[in-house]
Design a protein around this motif. Structure first.
Motif, PDB file in Angstrom:
ATOM      1  N   ASP A 156       1.545   2.481   7.343  1.00 47.50           N
ATOM      2  CA  ASP A 156       0.093   2.349   7.259  1.00 47.50           C
ATOM      3  C   ASP A 156      -0.573   3.496   6.525  1.00 47.50           C
ATOM      4  N   VAL A 157       0.195   4.429   5.995  1.00 49.72           N
ATOM      5  CA  VAL A 157      -0.359   5.501   5.172  1.00 49.72           C
ATOM      6  C   VAL A 157       0.275   5.434   3.785  1.00 49.72           C
ATOM      7  N   GLN A 158      -0.429   5.972   2.829  1.00 47.77           N
ATOM      8  CA  GLN A 158       0.114   6.064   1.479  1.00 47.77           C
ATOM      9  C   GLN A 158       1.402   6.875   1.526  1.00 47.77           C
ATOM     10  N   SER A 159       2.449   6.375   0.900  1.00 47.07           N
ATOM     11  CA  SER A 159       3.732   7.074   0.969  1.00 47.07           C
ATOM     12  C   SER A 159       4.392   7.146  -0.400  1.00 47.07           C
ATOM     13  N   ILE A 160       5.406   7.987  -0.466  1.00 44.73           N
ATOM     14  CA  ILE A 160       6.180   8.162  -1.683  1.00 44.73           C
ATOM     15  C   ILE A 160       7.478   7.397  -1.483  1.00 44.73           C
ATOM     16  N   LEU A 161       7.700   6.401  -2.327  1.00 46.81           N
ATOM     17  CA  LEU A 161       8.842   5.507  -2.167  1.00 46.81           C
ATOM     18  C   LEU A 161      10.075   5.975  -2.925  1.00 46.81           C
ATOM     19  N   GLY A 162       9.880   6.769  -3.955  1.00 46.36           N
ATOM     20  CA  GLY A 162      11.000   7.239  -4.757  1.00 46.36           C
ATOM     21  C   GLY A 162      10.542   8.292  -5.747  1.00 46.36           C
ATOM     22  N   TYR A 163      11.535   8.944  -6.353  1.00 47.00           N
ATOM     23  CA  TYR A 163      11.247  10.014  -7.298  1.00 47.00           C
ATOM     24  C   TYR A 163      12.392  10.104  -8.287  1.00 47.00           C
ATOM     25  N   GLY A 164      12.068  10.368  -9.533  1.00 46.69           N
ATOM     26  CA  GLY A 164      13.071  10.599 -10.555  1.00 46.69           C
ATOM     27  C   GLY A 164      12.494  11.511 -11.608  1.00 46.69           C
ATOM     28  N   GLY A 202      10.434  12.762 -14.270  1.00 50.64           N
ATOM     29  CA  GLY A 202       9.256  12.298 -14.970  1.00 50.64           C
ATOM     30  C   GLY A 202       8.474  11.192 -14.275  1.00 50.64           C
ATOM     31  N   TRP A 203       8.781  10.871 -13.025  1.00 43.86           N
ATOM     32  CA  TRP A 203       8.038   9.828 -12.329  1.00 43.86           C
ATOM     33  C   TRP A 203       8.122   9.990 -10.815  1.00 43.86           C
ATOM     34  N   VAL A 204       7.186   9.338 -10.139  1.00 44.19           N
ATOM     35  CA  VAL A 204       7.179   9.249  -8.688  1.00 44.19           C
ATOM     36  C   VAL A 204       6.710   7.841  -8.335  1.00 44.19           C
ATOM     37  N   GLY A 205       7.335   7.243  -7.335  1.00 44.97           N
ATOM     38  CA  GLY A 205       6.948   5.909  -6.885  1.00 44.97           C
ATOM     39  C   GLY A 205       6.048   6.011  -5.667  1.00 44.97           C
ATOM     40  N   LEU A 206       4.853   5.429  -5.751  1.00 43.09           N
ATOM     41  CA  LEU A 206       3.890   5.488  -4.662  1.00 43.09           C
ATOM     42  C   LEU A 206       3.721   4.100  -4.068  1.00 43.09           C
ATOM     43  N   GLY A 207       3.480   4.054  -2.761  1.00 44.77           N
ATOM     44  CA  GLY A 207       3.275   2.773  -2.117  1.00 44.77           C
ATOM     45  C   GLY A 207       2.244   2.848  -1.019  1.00 44.77           C
ATOM     46  N   HIS A 208       1.502   1.739  -0.865  1.00 50.25           N
ATOM     47  CA  HIS A 208       0.506   1.623   0.206  1.00 50.25           C
ATOM     48  C   HIS A 208       0.178   0.153   0.393  1.00 50.25           C
ATOM     49  N   ASN A 209       0.173  -0.278   1.651  1.00 54.62           N
ATOM     50  CA  ASN A 209      -0.153  -1.666   1.997  1.00 54.62           C
ATOM     51  C   ASN A 209       0.685  -2.676   1.215  1.00 54.62           C
ATOM     52  N   GLY A 210       1.966  -2.396   1.064  1.00 52.82           N
ATOM     53  CA  GLY A 210       2.871  -3.330   0.406  1.00 52.82           C
ATOM     54  C   GLY A 210       2.829  -3.323  -1.108  1.00 52.82           C
ATOM     55  N   VAL A 211       2.021  -2.457  -1.694  1.00 57.20           N
ATOM     56  CA  VAL A 211       1.920  -2.372  -3.149  1.00 57.20           C
ATOM     57  C   VAL A 211       2.618  -1.096  -3.611  1.00 57.20           C
ATOM     58  N   ALA A 212       3.540  -1.236  -4.556  1.00 60.56           N
ATOM     59  CA  ALA A 212       4.271  -0.086  -5.087  1.00 60.56           C
ATOM     60  C   ALA A 212       3.903   0.113  -6.559  1.00 60.56           C
ATOM     61  N   GLU A 213       3.895   1.378  -6.958  1.00 60.42           N
ATOM     62  CA  GLU A 213       3.560   1.700  -8.344  1.00 60.42           C
ATOM     63  C   GLU A 213       4.354   2.919  -8.786  1.00 60.42           C
ATOM     64  N   LYS A 214       4.826   2.881 -10.010  1.00 63.10           N
ATOM     65  CA  LYS A 214       5.518   4.018 -10.613  1.00 63.10           C
ATOM     66  C   LYS A 214       4.492   4.821 -11.407  1.00 63.10           C
ATOM     67  N   VAL A 215       4.354   6.117 -11.071  1.00 59.45           N
ATOM     68  CA  VAL A 215       3.381   6.999 -11.716  1.00 59.45           C
ATOM     69  C   VAL A 215       4.147   8.028 -12.541  1.00 59.45           C
ATOM     70  N   GLU A 216       3.729   8.213 -13.788  1.00 62.81           N
ATOM     71  CA  GLU A 216       4.433   9.115 -14.698  1.00 62.81           C
ATOM     72  C   GLU A 216       3.558  10.269 -15.165  1.00 62.81           C
ATOM     73  N   TYR A 217       2.680  10.733 -14.280  1.00 59.76           N
ATOM     74  CA  TYR A 217       1.805  11.860 -14.572  1.00 59.76           C
ATOM     75  C   TYR A 217       1.589  12.632 -13.278  1.00 59.76           C
ATOM     76  N   SER A 218       1.159  13.877 -13.401  1.00 54.26           N
ATOM     77  CA  SER A 218       0.887  14.684 -12.211  1.00 54.26           C
ATOM     78  C   SER A 218      -0.196  14.003 -11.393  1.00 54.26           C
ATOM     79  N   VAL A 219      -0.005  13.995 -10.073  1.00 55.10           N
ATOM     80  CA  VAL A 219      -0.873  13.215  -9.210  1.00 55.10           C
ATOM     81  C   VAL A 219      -1.092  13.927  -7.883  1.00 55.10           C
ATOM     82  N   VAL A 220      -2.234  13.651  -7.277  1.00 54.25           N
ATOM     83  CA  VAL A 220      -2.538  14.119  -5.929  1.00 54.25           C
ATOM     84  C   VAL A 220      -2.658  12.881  -5.058  1.00 54.25           C
ATOM     85  N   ILE A 221      -1.922  12.877  -3.944  1.00 53.94           N
ATOM     86  CA  ILE A 221      -2.061  11.784  -2.986  1.00 53.94           C
ATOM     87  C   ILE A 221      -2.272  12.382  -1.604  1.00 53.94           C
TER      88      ILE A 221
END
Length: 136
Positions: free
Chosen positions: A9-17, A19-38
């Motif tokens: 139920d909180v925003q989470s980090i699903l994976g990392y590699g 140049g990227w980080v995988g973010l997820g929240h409420n069943g939606v996942a996204e691969k982010v390829e830039y510096s980010v604050v969550i």
């Protein structure tokens, strides 16, 4: 590397590699390829800093607006500490900060967010520049 959060139920980090980080929240996942604050409170915004050497005090002052109890700073592919003067705005507001490489920051964020802590992860995702090879 895949990471599994304790709470969904909180925003989470699903994976990392690299140049990227995988973010997820409420069943939606996204691969982010830039510096980010969550944040565990749903905060998410681009952190306009593609390299550790480009960090400024303003990057850290921006984090105070989210009013976390703790900031986890992921310094990229290796552990590097920002100058103490950059952290002054956090210290003045009594916000804790921990520095670690970005992979460790991802794991730590998930643990703390899963425990219900008010935490922000400022993740430096460095993109490698192409190497210019000298031709003979």
């Amino acid at each position: 590397m895949k990471l599994q959060p304790d709470r969904l139920d909180v925003q989470s980090i699903l994976g990392y590699g690299p140049g990227w980080v995988g973010l997820g929240h409420n069943g939606v996942a996204e691969k982010v390829e830039y510096s980010v604050v969550i944040g565990s409170g749903g905060e998410r915004f681009a952190w306009n800093c593609p390299k550790f050497e480009q960090l400024t005090a303003e990057h850290f002052a921006l984090l105070t607006t989210t009013q976390p109890e703790l900031v986890i700073f992921g310094s990229g592919t290796r552990l590097r500490f920002p100058p103490p003067a950059f952290l002054r705005s956090l210290m003045e507001k009594r916000i804790g900060i921990e520095t670690m490489d970005t992979l460790a920051a991802c794991r730590t964020y998930n643990i703390l967010a899963g425990e219900g802590r008010r935490v922000i992860a400022a993740l430096l995702i460095e993109t490698e520049s192409p190497v210019n090879e000298a031709s003979d």
